[in-house]
Design an enzyme around this catalytic site. Structure first.
Site, short mmCIF file in Angstrom:
data_model
loop_
_atom_site.label_atom_id
_atom_site.label_comp_id
_atom_site.label_asym_id
_atom_site.label_seq_id
_atom_site.Cartn_x
_atom_site.Cartn_y
_atom_site.Cartn_z
N ASP A 219 -98.50 30.56 69.14
CA ASP A 219 -97.04 30.54 68.98
C ASP A 219 -96.68 30.72 67.50
OD1 ASP A 219 -94.30 30.10 69.96
OD2 ASP A 219 -94.41 28.29 68.75
N LYS A 223 -94.59 33.99 65.58
CA LYS A 223 -93.47 33.85 64.63
C LYS A 223 -93.80 34.56 63.31
CE LYS A 223 -91.99 29.57 66.77
NZ LYS A 223 -92.05 28.10 66.76
#
Length: 366
Positions: A219, A223
């Protein structure tokens, strides 16, 4: 001056989507008074059903959805808005789905702007990423996604503003995960085993339903990829070096049940990492984009307690942006980087930004 009516088609009524509708309903009077803008939801959907309401949803929308929602295809939505001649269209993607991505381009081609909380579109292969922007430009539509990094924090906007003002950004580094921020902030300051703090984070709903998603570092990597592409770096997810926090005996290959009962296996290695640090240092899980070395990394680091990263508390995100003009002192953006209320508010900010843009366009045409 007449009120500008914005028609929002909302995909996804989970935590973020339903919070967004309620925030709009609560602030509707304020937007009318301050901006002369009326935000309406003629269509709201979940993954399989859509609720069509010509005059926009009202306070009892959840009950109405439960009673009147029907199976739909995106073509039905496009036909409906054409039939009713609805203008000033914004499609909001408040899902975490990959399936919805195939609808982005048809929506842009049929008069919709897009606001996405879903970060999947911006982490696909570069061909799709570039196609999306090319189509948006061709049809004079916008695609906004401020909440893809840092939820309600103005991370993407700040980086974009710096970059397009000609500033040379040399490095971006930070804690991009609220769950891992919470875990390592506590682990560094308390005498508790890593596994116990991990379980607390799960109970508080800070992690994904399977916390291996968080611990894998993927994750954070997504980003980082989004920010690198904002700076026109031609990078793919596979270009990021991710040092996962998972262990060989405790990773994605094992069942969820095995993982749940064996979390104490984490304790030894993390305790060693903690006690072998230099004095007055703490552990932080960071994403780092070094533009001078052309490196993207996600890793566990040890930083002095006195630094901005070292002083992080709670489940906050903290992003440091290093630039040529600012030298060794980074621009620091810090705050809640997760949660349905701040994410929904960030989506609403993008919607209002688009509404202002539409207002200016309409005035030019008048």
């Amino acid at each position: 001056m007449s009120t500008l009516r914005i028609n929002i088609v909302l995909f996804g009524i989970g935590n973020v989507g339903s919070t967004l509708v309620n925030q709009v309903l609560e602030s509707q009077k304020f937007f009318l008074e301050k901006k002369n803008i009326e935000l309406r939801f003629p269509i709201i959907t979940n993954s399989t059903l859509a609720f069509f309401e010509k005059d926009g949803v009202k306070n009892q929308w959840e009950a109405n959805f439960a009673q009147s929602a029907i199976p739909f295809k995106v073509e039905d939505i496009i036909d409906y808005v054409k039939e009713l001649e609805l203008e000033n269209l914004i499609a909001v993607d408040a899902t975490a789905s990959s399936d919805i991505l195939k609808n982005y381009i048809p929506l842009l081609q049929n008069g919709f702007n897009i606001v996405a909380a879903n970060k999947k579109a911006n982490t696909q292969h570069l061909d799709f990423y570039n196609d999306l922007r090319r189509i948006a430009k061709k049809f004079d539509k916008s695609f906004l996604y401020e909440t893809n990094v840092g939820a309600g924090l103005p991370v993407i906007q700040t980086i974009s503003d710096l970059y397009y003002s000609g500033e040379k950004i040399t490095k971006i580094r930070g804690v991009f995960s609220g769950s891992l921020s919470y875990i390592f902030n506590r682990f560094s300051s308390e005498n508790e085993p890593f596994s116990r703090i991990l379980v607390d984070a799960e109970k508080l709903g800070l992690t994904e339903p399977d916390s291996r998603e968080d611990l894998s570092g993927n994750d954070v990597a997504r980003k980082l990829l989004i920010l690198a592409r904002e700076l026109e770096q031609k990078v793919e997810f596979s270009d990021i070096k991710v040092a996962s926090l998972l262990l060989p005996e405790l990773n994605e290959k094992h069942s969820k049940a095995q993982y749940a009962i064996n979390k104490s296996l984490f304790d030894k290695s993390f305790n060693i990492a903690k006690i072998t640090q230099s004095d007055n240092h703490v552990l932080r899980f960071v994403g780092e984009l070094d533009l001078e070395k052309n490196q993207l990394e996600v890793k566990l680091v040890s930083v002095p307690k006195t630094t901005a990263l070292g002083q992080l508390k709670g489940a906050d995100n903290l992003i440091e942006i290093y630039t040529k003009s600012y030298g060794e002192i980074p621009i620091v953006i810090q705050g809640a980087g997760a949660g349905k209320a701040v994410t929904a508010r960030g989506v609403l900010t993008d919607i209002l930004k688009l509404a202002e843009k539409i207002k200016v366009k309409n005035e030019v045409w008048v």
